[in-house]
Design a protein around this motif. Structure first.
Motif, short mmCIF file in Angstrom:
data_model
loop_
_atom_site.label_atom_id
_atom_site.label_comp_id
_atom_site.label_asym_id
_atom_site.label_seq_id
_atom_site.Cartn_x
_atom_site.Cartn_y
_atom_site.Cartn_z
N THR A 49 0.84 -1.19 0.00
CA THR A 49 0.00 0.00 0.00
C THR A 49 0.88 1.24 0.00
O THR A 49 2.04 1.19 0.42
CB THR A 49 -0.92 0.02 1.24
N HIS A 50 0.31 2.34 -0.48
CA HIS A 50 0.94 3.65 -0.38
C HIS A 50 0.18 4.52 0.61
O HIS A 50 0.42 5.72 0.70
CB HIS A 50 0.98 4.33 -1.76
N ASN A 51 -0.76 3.90 1.32
CA ASN A 51 -1.61 4.60 2.27
C ASN A 51 -1.07 4.39 3.68
O ASN A 51 -1.09 3.28 4.22
CB ASN A 51 -3.05 4.05 2.16
N LYS A 86 -3.51 2.90 6.26
CA LYS A 86 -3.68 1.44 6.17
C LYS A 86 -2.47 0.73 6.78
O LYS A 86 -2.61 -0.29 7.46
CB LYS A 86 -3.88 1.01 4.72
N LEU A 87 -1.27 1.27 6.53
CA LEU A 87 -0.05 0.68 7.10
C LEU A 87 -0.14 0.68 8.62
O LEU A 87 0.17 -0.32 9.27
CB LEU A 87 1.18 1.46 6.65
N SER A 127 5.73 -0.17 4.34
CA SER A 127 4.84 0.00 3.19
C SER A 127 5.60 -0.06 1.86
O SER A 127 6.79 0.28 1.79
CB SER A 127 4.10 1.33 3.28
N GLU A 154 2.83 1.10 -7.89
CA GLU A 154 1.56 0.40 -7.71
C GLU A 154 1.21 -0.30 -9.01
O GLU A 154 1.06 0.35 -10.05
CB GLU A 154 0.45 1.39 -7.33
N GLU A 213 -4.34 -2.88 -11.37
CA GLU A 213 -5.24 -3.90 -10.83
C GLU A 213 -6.16 -4.37 -11.95
O GLU A 213 -7.26 -3.87 -12.13
CB GLU A 213 -6.01 -3.34 -9.64
N LYS A 230 -1.19 -7.38 -6.36
CA LYS A 230 -0.48 -6.41 -5.52
C LYS A 230 0.55 -7.09 -4.62
O LYS A 230 1.68 -6.59 -4.46
CB LYS A 230 -1.50 -5.61 -4.70
N ALA A 242 -1.13 -7.99 0.81
CA ALA A 242 -1.99 -7.02 0.13
C ALA A 242 -3.44 -7.36 0.44
O ALA A 242 -3.77 -8.51 0.74
CB ALA A 242 -1.76 -7.04 -1.38
N ASP A 243 -4.29 -6.35 0.35
CA ASP A 243 -5.71 -6.62 0.51
C ASP A 243 -6.48 -5.99 -0.65
O ASP A 243 -6.02 -5.05 -1.28
CB ASP A 243 -6.23 -6.09 1.85
N ASP A 244 -7.62 -6.55 -0.92
CA ASP A 244 -8.55 -5.96 -1.88
C ASP A 244 -9.94 -6.16 -1.31
O ASP A 244 -10.26 -7.23 -0.78
CB ASP A 244 -8.43 -6.63 -3.26
#
Length: 211
Positions: free
Chosen positions: A14-16, A19-20, A36, A44, A47, A59, A73-75
């Motif tokens: 992630t780049h967030n 979230k990290l 991260s 990135e 997707e 990811k 990774a999550d989706d």
């Protein structure tokens, strides 16, 4: 037996930073140092999957291959039964503004309105069942991977209610909790305890760190 994570570093794809921080708090007790993909300067990946599993794996694999470390990774997204599972993997895309709709960014009220409009077109007796889904994908640099799927079933309501959530939370009433409050009307701690992400993480922790 599923391959297990050892101690050390785990790349969160992630780049967030929010979230990290959230994932670090969940996995910190198990001896993992979460970093991260953004802090490592990793790009990135597109997707291009058509399912939550495919996108999560895209990811995770990209981060593992680029970093040489295990990656997570999550989706996630919302699926509506009467709409054939849509918006599904396009959950966030439905909130993207077009060039004629103002400045770039996401308009979640617009996205909720789109879902509601499609349901109303189907008639007043349309099934309003829906579910939030979360897929966690673990990948190692050698190509091995593990996938954990979580969900929170519920139903959609209208108009939106509550100020504490984000995304589609103001129109989603979870069935895993008594009452008619939306995700945006209940305390974040209560939401996190029953959410699709909590379900997926519980399965991952049991598999990776259980006896």
């Amino acid at each position: 037996m599923t391959r297990r994570l050892g101690g050390g570093s785990l790349v969160i794809a992630t780049h967030n930073e929010g979230k990290l921080k959230e994932i670090s708090a969940l996995l910190g007790p198990y001896g993992l140092k979460c970093i991260s993909a953004g802090s490592l300067g990793l790009p990135e990946p597109p997707e291009t999957g058509t399912t939550f599993v495919e996108n999560a794996l895209i990811k995770a694999r990209a981060a593992a291959e680029a970093s040489g470390l295990a990656a997570l990774a999550d989706d996630s997204g919302l699926s509506v039964d009467a709409l054939g599972g849509r918006p599904g993997v396009y959950t966030a895309d439905w909130a993207e503004r077009q060039w004629f709709e103002g400045s770039p960014g996401r308009d979640w009220y617009m996205a909720m309105g789109k879902v509601e409009g499609m349901l109303q077109q189907l008639g007043p007796d349309t099934d309003r069942s829906a579910a939030f889904h979360c897929v966690l994908a673990l990948a190692w640099p050698d190509g091995e991977h593990a996938v954990y799927e979580g969900q929170c079933p519920g139903a959609l309501t209208w108009p939106p209610r509550g100020e504490m959530g984000f995304g589609y939370d103001p129109v989603f009433v979870p069935s895993t909790r008594d009452g008619s409050e939306t995700f945006a009307e209940i305390a974040p701690s209560e939401k996190h305890a029953i959410s699709h992400r909590a379900d997926a993480f519980a399965k991952m922790v049991a598999d990776q760190f259980g006896a």
